[in-house]
Design an enzyme around this catalytic site. Sequence first.
Site, PDB file in Angstrom:
ATOM      1  N   ARG A 110     113.001  -5.933   6.739  1.00 25.41           N
ATOM      2  CA  ARG A 110     113.898  -7.237   6.913  1.00 25.41           C
ATOM      3  C   ARG A 110     113.993  -8.304   7.766  1.00 25.41           C
ATOM      4  NH1 ARG A 110     119.699  -4.253   6.820  1.00 25.41           N
ATOM      5  NH2 ARG A 110     120.336  -6.196   7.158  1.00 25.41           N
ATOM      6  N   ARG A 145     130.420  -1.544  15.983  1.00 28.68           N
ATOM      7  CA  ARG A 145     129.456  -1.087  14.970  1.00 28.68           C
ATOM      8  C   ARG A 145     130.353  -0.007  14.313  1.00 28.68           C
ATOM      9  NH1 ARG A 145     124.308  -1.410  16.069  1.00 28.68           N
ATOM     10  NH2 ARG A 145     123.917  -0.555  13.989  1.00 28.68           N
ATOM     11  N   ARG A 149     132.556  -0.980  35.696  1.00 23.81           N
ATOM     12  CA  ARG A 149     132.414  -1.387  34.280  1.00 23.81           C
ATOM     13  C   ARG A 149     133.771  -1.242  33.900  1.00 23.81           C
ATOM     14  NH1 ARG A 149     128.037  -4.252  33.571  1.00 23.81           N
ATOM     15  NH2 ARG A 149     126.378  -3.118  34.718  1.00 23.81           N
ATOM     16  N   PRO A 157     115.329   1.666  14.388  1.00 24.95           N
ATOM     17  CA  PRO A 157     114.802   2.183  15.412  1.00 24.95           C
ATOM     18  C   PRO A 157     115.444   1.834  16.742  1.00 24.95           C
ATOM     19  CG  PRO A 157     113.205   0.730  13.990  1.00 24.95           C
ATOM     20  CD  PRO A 157     114.679   0.531  13.491  1.00 24.95           C
ATOM     21  N   LYS A 176     114.334  -0.624  23.720  1.00 18.93           N
ATOM     22  CA  LYS A 176     113.819  -0.827  22.316  1.00 18.93           C
ATOM     23  C   LYS A 176     112.457  -1.890  22.112  1.00 18.93           C
ATOM     24  CE  LYS A 176     118.506  -0.500  20.733  1.00 18.93           C
ATOM     25  NZ  LYS A 176     119.546  -0.945  20.045  1.00 18.93           N
TER      26      LYS A 176
END
Length: 260
Positions: free
Chosen positions: A110, A248, A150, A2, A59
């Site tokens: 999970r 990732r 950044r 998600p 999220k």
Amino acid sequence: MPELPDVEGFRRALAAVLPGRHVRAVHVSDAGVLRNSTPAGLGRALAGCRFATPRRHGKWLLLPTDGPTLLVHSGMTGRPYYTADGTQPARFDRLVVELDRGELHYADQRKLRGVWLAHDDRAVAAVIGRQGPDALDLDLRGFVELLRGRRGAVKATLMDQAVLAGLGNLLTDEICWQACVHPGTRIADLDEQTVRRLHATMRRVLRTSVRYGCVPGLRGWLTSVRDEPEAHCPRCGSALARGRSGGRATRWCPRCQPPP
Ligand SMILES: [Zn+2]
């Protein structure tokens, strides 16, 4: 897994049914999803409370009541949902909040994240931690502001929830690919035009995904091919590269997204 569009989908579904519902009882079949409460504690805290309108930040799904707020982070596999009385619950159902009409469920195979209880705004802030602005409504000015100064790479920065809330692995790869930006490009090396293009692409990808309640992997999207072992770029046909970016598994097109 998600990301913002999925959580927004959960929120919209619950917003249609949850406000005004009273909690009758709480049934926990797996306390492993309770991150800062016990089944008895959660039941005591929520008993008799009335749900207000669900909110989302990044999220995180926030389910406020006229008492405490229930916070849900779906992790890899979590899904909050509502059923009318008697409906068969989903597999891996962990928690049921029995309401005066219907039930609020939380299923999670999970159990990487789960459900938190917060008694006031300060507790909510402590649970969700530092969060950047929500990616869905961020305008160009806010986007430019957030990237200013950044040092990191594009993908790692866009996925950092403390910088920008809501984007995960799938969305950042899709956005970088659609915007023709290599995920490892340093933020400091982006010119103004590329920043503008990244922002416009993020908006478009997010808005489309929110309509589907997930990153839809439409034809012509990176997501439609990224899980194929021999995936080719839907735009130019080159073999997609794979590697790691921002910690990732990442896929990109070496031709459309040349390395910096
Ligand atoms: Zn390509």
